[in-house]
Design a protein around this motif. Sequence first.
Motif, PDB file in Angstrom:
ATOM      1  N   GLU A  78       0.825  -1.210   0.000  1.00  9.24           N
ATOM      2  CA  GLU A  78       0.000   0.000   0.000  1.00  9.24           C
ATOM      3  C   GLU A  78       0.857   1.257   0.000  1.00  9.24           C
ATOM      4  OE1 GLU A  78      -2.676  -0.606   3.289  1.00  9.24           O
ATOM      5  OE2 GLU A  78      -3.886  -2.055   2.148  1.00  9.24           O
ATOM      6  N   LEU A  79       1.967   1.251   0.741  1.00 11.67           N
ATOM      7  CA  LEU A  79       2.871   2.408   0.746  1.00 11.67           C
ATOM      8  C   LEU A  79       3.494   2.611  -0.633  1.00 11.67           C
ATOM      9  CD1 LEU A  79       4.532   4.647   2.143  1.00 11.67           C
ATOM     10  CD2 LEU A  79       6.197   2.855   2.751  1.00 11.67           C
ATOM     11  N   PHE A  80       4.079   1.548  -1.203  1.00 10.89           N
ATOM     12  CA  PHE A  80       4.798   1.695  -2.469  1.00 10.89           C
ATOM     13  C   PHE A  80       3.879   1.738  -3.685  1.00 10.89           C
ATOM     14  CE2 PHE A  80       8.333   0.789   0.254  1.00 10.89           C
ATOM     15  CZ  PHE A  80       9.354   1.528  -0.319  1.00 10.89           C
ATOM     16  N   GLY A  81       2.623   1.306  -3.525  1.00  8.99           N
ATOM     17  CA  GLY A  81       1.668   1.364  -4.631  1.00  8.99           C
ATOM     18  C   GLY A  81       0.658   2.476  -4.508  1.00  8.99           C
ATOM     19  N   GLY A  82       0.349   2.886  -3.290  1.00  9.80           N
ATOM     20  CA  GLY A  82      -0.699   3.879  -3.071  1.00  9.80           C
ATOM     21  C   GLY A  82      -0.199   5.296  -2.871  1.00  9.80           C
ATOM     22  N   GLU A  83       1.103   5.451  -2.725  1.00  6.06           N
ATOM     23  CA  GLU A  83       1.707   6.782  -2.582  1.00  6.06           C
ATOM     24  C   GLU A  83       2.641   7.017  -3.753  1.00  6.06           C
ATOM     25  OE1 GLU A  83       0.869   8.903  -0.292  1.00  6.06           O
ATOM     26  OE2 GLU A  83      -0.276   7.552   0.993  1.00  6.06           O
ATOM     27  N   THR A  84       2.888   8.282  -4.057  1.00  4.91           N
ATOM     28  CA  THR A  84       3.852   8.607  -5.105  1.00  4.91           C
ATOM     29  C   THR A  84       5.089   9.250  -4.482  1.00  4.91           C
ATOM     30  OG1 THR A  84       4.328   9.961  -7.043  1.00  4.91           O
ATOM     31  CG2 THR A  84       2.582  10.756  -5.599  1.00  4.91           C
TER      32      THR A  84
END
Length: 162
Positions: A78-84
Amino acid sequence: MTGIDAFTDVFDGPMYVVTVASDGRRAGCLVGFASQCSIDPPRFVVWLSIANRTYRLAREAEYLTVHLLHRDDRALAELFGGETGDRVDKFAEVGWRPGEAGSPVLEQLSTWFTGRIESRIEGGDHVGFLLAPVAVCPPYGDRPPPLLRYRELRHLDPGHPA
């Protein structure tokens, strides 16, 4: 449905976090398009979206590190996929160490390898990075934990559109 959606909608491949360092900058993103593509010599290809920061840094880099996600790694996905990385320093939120040429190795993830970028393959909205392994995680025991699969993340809002 268009194109080959009827075919690709049944895929449920493993998910990865790919990290890179270039010119003192770091980036990382969630990746679902990746595969071993040669046995001898060993090669692996990772496809990065041209919309994200990881791709922009990877264009200038020599190495990428590919981390395989296990089911318990959803928060990292979620961190590496949901944030830029254009707005968030993802690496401030996780333990990591510099690997080959500074390519970040995430300490929480035990299944990874670092590969030297052998070539880049244009593929539409993604570019393939052909990797030759140069560093690999220690071997796993007889029973690695279950992998985190695409279907478990398909509703994640991406940090960038694909």
